[in-house]
Motif scaffolding. Structure first.
Motif: not given
Length: 366
Positions: A54, A58, A61, A216-217, A219-220, A222-224
């Motif tokens: 993950h 990110v 991205r 972007a979706r 990446a967000w 994966s960030l979470g």
């Protein structure tokens, strides 16, 4: 078949962080039998690998050099949380835990990760190339932070033992934050080109990845999931830490080995990510991860333990012994000679790995 395999891998990296949190809820604050410890260890390893996946999503991205900061800062925050948690529970026995873990992180990153990445990069691509301006700035910051936080306490006289007084600890904490903030600003704003991967001719590579960046979706998401995975790592690591500590004690090993184990575990995601970058001939990205992690480990950990020392009852020992100071000095000198040319052969990688092996040997047999 390939599509099905990729789908399975994607589902695995989605499920493991959630499983780690669920397992953490059911095991937190409880004594764990041997079978449960084995299960926790397995999920812990899976969480580390999921965190790598993950973090790379990110990083892809946002691009370099911002991508290298994502994993470095996230993992260091978890390291700080783990150190402070164990210090609260450990009393006087954990007086040197912060020092041991931070120094272990410096040796792992500056010698272990740097050495293996230079070795892999040079063996696969002839020579490992990087930008000496950016890498040299990072190394200078790491050396300054390590000296101010880990060497000076051994020589101060305001307080007996290798400890800072309250005023000195406050100065070290603010200095660490200021230097780390200055470096991040330099890396991401004013001199961003110094930290981009370079070609054999030394030209910056602005499009470091051939594949299209994730949405972007994604990446967000994966960030979470990266956050969940890292929380799972620190929580599950705390659950198995009594087993680790009792195993170290029963084996007759020095208490500093606990700090080494913590640092190895926490830095595993960055090690894997740095190795993957070196295999793609992006050695600058590998060095960004390694030195950035060392810098974040000191720059965030020292202020955190300084703040925690307000309510911690035991002593906070930060000063290194003579053996470790010698290893730190050798690391800084050798790393400086490695950085100056802007390119490295397998020899430089091997030298760093030998220093790292010497550190591990002396940690086990001081």
């Amino acid at each position: 078949m390939i599509t099905r395999f990729r789908s399975l891998a994607t589902r695995w990296t989605l499920l493991v962080p959630v499983l780690a949190i669920v397992l953490l809820v059911f095991t937190w604050g409880r004594g764990l039998p041997g079978a449960v410890v084995a299960l926790v260890t397995l999920v812990l390893a899976g969480s580390v690998l999921a965190a790598v996946h993950h973090a790379e999503v990110v990083a892809h991205r946002v691009g370099e050099p911002f991508g290298s900061l994502v994993l470095a800062v996230a993992v260091t925050i978890i390291e700080v949380a783990l150190i402070v948690t164990l210090m609260v529970d450990g009393g006087d026995k954990s007086a040197t835990l912060a020092r041991d873990t931070v120094f272990a992180a410096v040796m792992i990153t500056c010698n272990g990760i740097v050495g293996i990445c230079l070795l892999v990069g040079s063996l696969r691509h002839g020579t490992a190339v990087f930008n000496p301006e950016g890498t040299g700035a990072a190394l200078a910051t790491v050396a300054t932070l390590a000296t101010l936080s880990l060497v000076l306490p051994t020589f101060t006289t305001s307080k007996p033992g290798p400890e800072f007084s309250s005023v000195q600890l406050t100065f070290a904490a603010f200095s660490s934050l200021i230097l780390y903030g200055l470096f991040v600003t330099t890396q991401t704003v004013r001199h961003r080109d110094y930290f981009l991967p370079v070609t054999k001719e030394g030209d910056p590579i602005t499009g470091a990845d051939h594949a299209a960046p994730p949405t972007a979706r994604r990446a967000w998401i994966s960030l979470g999931l990266l956050g969940l995975a890292l929380v799972g790592v620190v929580g599950l690591a705390k659950g198995v830490s009594p087993t680790i500590e009792s195993g170290v004690e029963s084996a007759g090993l020095p208490p500093a080995v606990v700090g080494v184990i913590i640092a190895l575990l926490v830095l595993l995601p960055e090690t894997i990510a740095a190795l993957r970058a070196a295999r793609r001939d992006r050695v600058q990205t590998s060095l960004n991860l390694a030195l950035g992690s060392a810098m974040a480990s000191i720059g965030l950990t020292i202020p955190a333990v300084a703040l925690a020392s307000i309510w911690l009852t035991g002593p906070l020992v930060l000063g290194l012994g003579s053996t470790h100071m010698l290893l730190l000095a050798l690391t800084v000198v050798v790393a400086s000679l490695t950085v100056v040319p802007g390119r490295a052969t397998p020899l430089q990688g091997g030298v760093h790995l030998v220093i790292f092996a010497a550190y591990l040997e002396l940690a086990l047999n001081p």
